[in-house]
Each structure stands twice: as C-alpha cells, then as structure tokens.
Design a protein around this motif. Structure first.
Motif, mmCIF file in Angstrom:
data_model
loop_
_atom_site.group_PDB
_atom_site.id
_atom_site.type_symbol
_atom_site.label_atom_id
_atom_site.label_comp_id
_atom_site.label_asym_id
_atom_site.label_seq_id
_atom_site.Cartn_x
_atom_site.Cartn_y
_atom_site.Cartn_z
ATOM 1 N N PRO A 215 0.818 -1.218 0.000
ATOM 2 C CA PRO A 215 0.000 0.000 0.000
ATOM 3 C C PRO A 215 0.849 1.264 0.000
ATOM 4 O O PRO A 215 0.744 2.104 0.898
ATOM 5 N N GLY A 216 1.706 1.423 -0.991
ATOM 6 C CA GLY A 216 2.497 2.635 -1.087
ATOM 7 C C GLY A 216 3.933 2.386 -1.512
ATOM 8 O O GLY A 216 4.343 1.259 -1.779
ATOM 9 N N TRP A 217 4.685 3.476 -1.568
ATOM 10 C CA TRP A 217 6.095 3.460 -1.949
ATOM 11 C C TRP A 217 6.988 3.331 -0.714
ATOM 12 O O TRP A 217 6.660 3.825 0.357
ATOM 13 N N ASN A 218 8.160 2.719 -0.877
ATOM 14 C CA ASN A 218 9.235 2.726 0.122
ATOM 15 C C ASN A 218 8.746 2.323 1.513
ATOM 16 O O ASN A 218 9.088 2.942 2.524
ATOM 17 N N GLN A 240 13.570 -0.320 3.109
ATOM 18 C CA GLN A 240 12.528 0.493 2.493
ATOM 19 C C GLN A 240 12.223 -0.132 1.133
ATOM 20 O O GLN A 240 12.993 0.030 0.184
ATOM 21 N N LEU A 241 11.145 -0.873 1.063
ATOM 22 C CA LEU A 241 10.856 -1.700 -0.106
ATOM 23 C C LEU A 241 10.507 -0.839 -1.321
ATOM 24 O O LEU A 241 9.517 -0.112 -1.324
ATOM 25 N N LEU A 242 11.330 -0.944 -2.349
ATOM 26 C CA LEU A 242 11.104 -0.264 -3.612
ATOM 27 C C LEU A 242 10.832 -1.331 -4.659
ATOM 28 O O LEU A 242 11.708 -2.143 -4.965
ATOM 29 N N VAL A 243 9.619 -1.352 -5.212
ATOM 30 C CA VAL A 243 9.249 -2.452 -6.109
ATOM 31 C C VAL A 243 9.182 -2.029 -7.574
ATOM 32 O O VAL A 243 9.430 -2.842 -8.467
ATOM 33 N N ALA A 251 15.394 0.754 -0.951
ATOM 34 C CA ALA A 251 15.595 2.073 -1.541
ATOM 35 C C ALA A 251 16.757 2.817 -0.896
ATOM 36 O O ALA A 251 17.369 3.683 -1.528
ATOM 37 N N ARG A 252 17.075 2.489 0.331
ATOM 38 C CA ARG A 252 18.133 3.226 1.028
ATOM 39 C C ARG A 252 19.521 2.725 0.642
ATOM 40 O O ARG A 252 20.391 3.498 0.259
ATOM 41 N N GLY A 512 3.887 11.792 -3.995
ATOM 42 C CA GLY A 512 2.809 10.898 -3.596
ATOM 43 C C GLY A 512 2.865 10.497 -2.134
ATOM 44 O O GLY A 512 1.861 10.527 -1.429
ATOM 45 N N LYS A 513 4.051 10.111 -1.680
ATOM 46 C CA LYS A 513 4.154 9.606 -0.312
ATOM 47 C C LYS A 513 3.709 10.624 0.724
ATOM 48 O O LYS A 513 3.132 10.270 1.749
#
Length: 623
Positions: A215-218, A240-243, A251-252, A512-513
């Motif tokens: 449900p979202g970014w990072n 920080q999950l970046l898909v 992401a980090r 967005g975040k």
C-alpha cells in the motif's frame, strides 16, 4: 468494524469530510457517511454510528473500485479472485473485526456484473445451478485493458472539455471527445492510497492494499528478531521496499531485497498474482464435470503484456513468474513467449494444444526521456511510443484472430503521470499527451471495428478502410490507477524538528508519499506525537493524523481483514492531506527551492481529483 468510544477528533473529521464529498472513500458513498452522522437516539445507535458493517448498510452504499475491475478481469480469464475473509493463520490484528456477509455478497455480485459486461455472455455447465458462479467461461474473444497512469477523471475534464478561450460550450466539446462520450465517470474509484504501487499490485492480485502488502512506496519492513549481541543474519536491518524498479530492492542501500532477508518475491507481495494461477488447473475445475473442464481449458486466453518495463522484477512477478523462473526478455516490440510451469514450448513459437498450458507474451515499447518533459519533443515521443504499443496490441489480436484464439491484452503507459509529476496538471504538454493518447485509442477502436483492416496489418491510417467488414469480438477497457493534483512550492510542508524527534521513519515525499505519509514513531511516543501534531496549526489544519487502526476501521485499505505482515509496514499513523499541502523531506525542500520548476504533480490522498478514475468501456455493439 467498531471504532472505540474514544475515537480521535481527526477520525470524526474524516467521517464528516467523507459525508460532505470533500474526501472520497474507496468503496462507500458519501450518503453512507451522511446517514451515519445523523443524530442518534439510542445507545445501540450511538455504538453503531460509524460501523460500515451494521444492518443499516445498504446496497446503494457500495461503489465499484479498481479492485473490482481487477477481479472481473481475472474472472474473465478463468481465475477466481481472493476473498476478503480471514483464515485462522491470517487473521486481522483487530480483535473486534466482524465480517459483513451482506457487503461481501454485494461486492461479489457487482464484480460478476462487470465481468459479464466485459466478457460477454457466459458458457455455463448444464449441471451448474449457481447462476452467479464466477467459474463460467466468458465468450468474448478479445479483452483489452489500457491503463494510462495518472489519467483520472479530473485530468480528462481539464484536458478534453474544451479550450477556455474557445466560443464553443464545454458540453459540445465534451461530446466531441471520444473518451468523454464513452466514459462512465462516476462508476470507478481508485484504491487507497491512490498510488501506482498500490494500484498495480491490486491489478495483479485482485486484492485490496490491506491484503496484498504494497500500500504505497518505500514501505519500511524488516525480517527476523534481534537478540542481545546476536550476529544472526536472519535478523536483518529495516528496509525500504522499492518495487517499481529494475529489481525489487531496498531504496536506502540499493541492495536487492533478497540480500536483506526477503528471500522470495512472495515475502514482499503477500497475495499471489492471478496470472500465476493460470499455469495450473483451478481448484474449482478439479471437481467440475468433464464438459466444464473441456470448455474452460479450450478457452484459455493468450495473455499479452505491452509496456516499457517488461523484464523488471515487478513485471515478471505480476505476470505470474517466481524468482526461480528463467524468462527471456524481449527486444522492443518483439514478442518472447514462455509457458508458466511448462518446459515444452515449441522453439518456433507455435502453440501446443491449449490443454497443456496458457501462453504468455510480452512486448516492450520505448519510454520518454526525462529531460524532454515539458518540451514538445517529450509529448510527441510519449504519444509515438504509445502508438507503438497500440500497433503491437493490434498485431497480437490479429495473430490470435487468424488462429481462432482468444486473448487478454494489457497495455500500460506511464503517461500522462510522468509528464504531470514534472510539470503539474495544467501544463500544455500534459494536454497534448492526453489528447494524443485519446486519438490513438480511438484509432485502435476503429481498427477493431473492421476485421479486414485488422488482418491486413496496415494500422497506421487514421481512417478505417471504406469497404465493409464485420467488427472483431473485442471489449476494450480504458482506465487509470489514480488521478492527480498540482502541488506548488508553498504547498510543500516540512515536518518540524519537534515532530521529527519522535519519529524513526517518515515515509513522505512530494510526488505521492507525502499525501498519505506513514509515520513510524519511536517506541512509546505515539501520544506525544498526537499532542504536538494538534498543537501545530499548519499540520492539524491541512492533514488528518489517523492511527492505522482508525484507517482500518473505516475501511480505507479495503473492507476485509488486513494481513498481519502488512501491518508493520504502515507504522503508527497516516497523515492524510486535505488539499494541496504535501509533506516533503528536508532534501526535497532544498531541491525545489533551487529548482526553476514552480510546481509538481502529486497524488496519494483521498481527494476526488485523486480517487475518481475513468471507466471507458468499449463493447462490440458500440461500433
């Protein structure tokens, strides 16, 4: 789902704003919340004031959501979508969650109706007494989904309703627009948060964000439990999950998620993509009659995916692959085919009997360079690459039509989202992109209206051939994952130091975040954060600070239970923007102060501009 008696003021404000229509719920009408806000006279009434699962719920309260579209498409392709009820090993952390059978039944009926619209009449087993079964085969030969990232209803209205300087009325110009004529603007809503990872994962799984895990970014998560002095590799650092990248990564650090303890894609995404289920016999067929098995097996669709990102981890996962699958990537606009769970694909690309497996194909188109955004060549390139995708889709349908096969074609474009993020919603180049996309979809529909033109392979004509020919049996759905608003420099809000002192992680950002900021508190400091937030007028007036429990109680992440593994990724609070104001990181504040760009496009909250998305449904009889 009952809220606690001491629900926060911001939860009350949420219900009031949903009732007024200033905010848009993912699947419940404003009238529902308006009724719930009416004065209560009894103790029972007071206790049920905001319960979306009480007997006062009625069918008219429900609105179709993007997840319902995803579910209907999976049904048309022969896959039953997941249900929202909790099982013993996957229950909600909320002890007082009660499933609403009335709501679940209404949602199921809506999905089946939409599947029937898209898929045409069903072929039923004579022995099947359930007229509402989603296990039937849908006769429509070709089903096409065109997803234009960010192209919400407000964007269509802004770009296609006419030039303000023109003397013609907006109603006249709207009727001359192909999209506006065929759109059902009040029918479909985005998921919350209204972001691409949440929506595309919903499309892949036919599951709500509270179930599928993205449900979202990072989103912040970690694997394993730490112990004093332990060097156990199983207890990894938070990631920080970046898909939506070439690889699913942190992401980090930039490391692959597999290096951070997430050994498989199923550790990242918590629902199985429905495309993967096509590789094996569905559960409902194992006990079905031979006629049903034969009918459904012979009508499996060729699955065709067209976008600029094929070959990335996320695309491979959403198209049904496992990490272990070795899949050949395609060159631009050239098909490469593989069989999920079947190593017997012919080298010449010919199709074995459909009982063996379902054929998957991908086609990769080009993507617009970032440095061209805002320039005429940027919008021209975006439309030209989309035209390439349209021609690839037509070619795949023509190929299947010659062999008497059925297809599901999914064409994704990152536009106009990519342009709007860089330029804002109102920029002239955005208008050019949307109108160019509209023109290409109209050309696509004209070609499908003439079978001879389709089979001729000559698609680069703007008018259909003059000779008469029957239309192809195809349904085309055009929609978006979310809408957009413009955020100006003075709308960018930096969290003050006394708030940051209480946080471990603030998942915020301009594009967005920061419109649904997930805030992870330092242990035990949640009440202090609420107090300091309410004392800050800029924050309290422009954002709702909701506990994650409150968002779940109000159904923002979907009507069913949230998976236990999803919950830690959301932190303690979500800050929901009430207008243009958007939470940004300190580095973004510096960057945009120095930038010549005066605005950015953004999305992610519950404004109607972000949540209302088109349902442009083109059916054979509309030719």
């Amino acid at each position: 789902m009952m809220p606690t008696p001491d629900s926060s003021t911001d939860a009350d404000r949420l219900r009031s704003l949903l009732a007024s229509g200033k905010l848009m719920h993912p699947y419940l009408s404003s009238q529902h919340f308006a009724r719930q806000s009416e004065p209560k006279t009894t103790t029972d009434d007071i206790n049920s004031a905001v319960d979306v699962d009480v007997d006062a719920f009625c069918s008219d309260d429900v609105r179709d959501n993007f997840v319902d579209l995803a579910a209907s498409l999976s049904i048309c392709c022969g896959v039953s979508p997941p249900n929202n009820s909790a099982s013993e090993d996957d229950s909600s952390f909320l002890q007082n969650f009660v499933s609403n059978e009335h709501l679940e039944r209404e949602v199921q009926l809506r999905r089946l109706r939409l599947a029937s619209e898209i898929g045409g009449n069903t072929v039923k087993d004579d022995d099947d007494d359930n007229e509402n079964s989603n296990n039937n085969v849908y006769e429509r030969r070709h089903i096409v989904l065109i997803l234009c990232d960010g192209m919400g209803n407000s964007i269509l209205q802004n770009t296609l309703s006419g030039d303000p300087s023109s003397s013609s009325s907006s109603s006249d110009t709207s009727m001359s627009s192909f999209f506006m004529r065929n759109n059902q603007p009040s029918r479909l809503r985005a998921v919350f948060p209204s972001t691409t990872p949440a929506a595309l994962t919903t499309l892949a799984t036919a599951a709500w964000p509270g179930r599928h895990g993205m449900p979202g970014w990072n989103l912040r998560d970690k694997k394993g439990c730490d112990f004093p002095g332990s060097q156990d590799a199983a207890a990894s650092q938070p990631v920080q999950l970046l898909v939506l990248s070439d690889h699913i990564r942190d992401a980090r650090s930039g490391k692959h998620a597999s290096e951070m303890g997430f050994e498989s894609w199923d550790d990242v995404f918590l629902e199985v993509p429905w495309a993967r289920k096509l590789s094996s016999e569905p559960e409902h067929l194992k006990s079905a009659s031979e006629k049903t098995k034969r009918t459904q097996t012979n009508n499996r669709r060729r699955m065709i995916y067209v976008n600029a990102y094929n070959g990335d981890d996320y695309q491979n996962w959403s198209q049904g692959a496992n990490n272990e699958d070795k899949r050949k990537q395609s060159d631009a606009t050239d098909f490469s085919a593989w069989f999920i769970g079947d190593d017997n694909a012919q080298k010449d690309g010919t199709i074995p009997p459909r009982s063996h497996s379902t054929l998957f194909e991908t086609a990769t188109i080009e993507e617009t360079a970032f440095e061209t955004l805002g320039k005429p060549e940027g919008s021209m390139a975006a439309v030209e690459y989309f035209r390439q995708g349209i021609n690839v889709a037509l070619g795949s349908i023509a190929k299947a039509e010659k062999h008497g096969e059925s297809t599901f074609v999914y064409l994704y474009t990152a536009h106009p989202d990519k342009h709007m993020h860089a330029l804002g919603v109102e920029h002239e180049e955005v208008r050019k992109v949307v109108r160019g996309i509209e023109g290409e979809v109209e050309r696509f529909w004209r070609v499908l209206g003439n079978r001879e033109t389709l089979l001729s392979g000559d698609y680069d004509v703007d008018e259909s051939n003059s000779y008469e020919s029957s239309a192809v049996d195809a349904a085309v759905v055009v929609t978006a994952d979310h809408g957009h608003i413009t955020v100006y420099e003075n709308d960018m809000v930096e969290l003050p130091k006394n708030i940051l002192d209480l946080l471990e992680y603030a998942c915020i950002g301009v594009h967005g975040k920061g419109r649904h900021g997930y805030l992870h508190c330092r242990a035990g400091l949640q009440s202090q954060l609420q107090q300091r937030w309410q004392a800050n007028s800029e924050l309290s007036e422009n954002f709702l600070l909701l506990t994650i429990e409150e968002t779940i109680e109000h159904g923002l992440f979907g009507p069913g239970c949230m998976r236990l593994k999803v919950r830690p990724r959301l932190g303690d609070f979500v800050a929901v923007s009430l207008g243009r104001k958007t939470l940004v990181s300190p580095s973004e504040v510096e960057r945009f102060k120095e930038s010549s760009c005066q605005c950015q496009g953004a999305h992610g909250s519950l404004l109607p501009e972000e949540m209302s998305i088109p349902l442009i449904l083109l059916l054979p009889d509309s030719h």
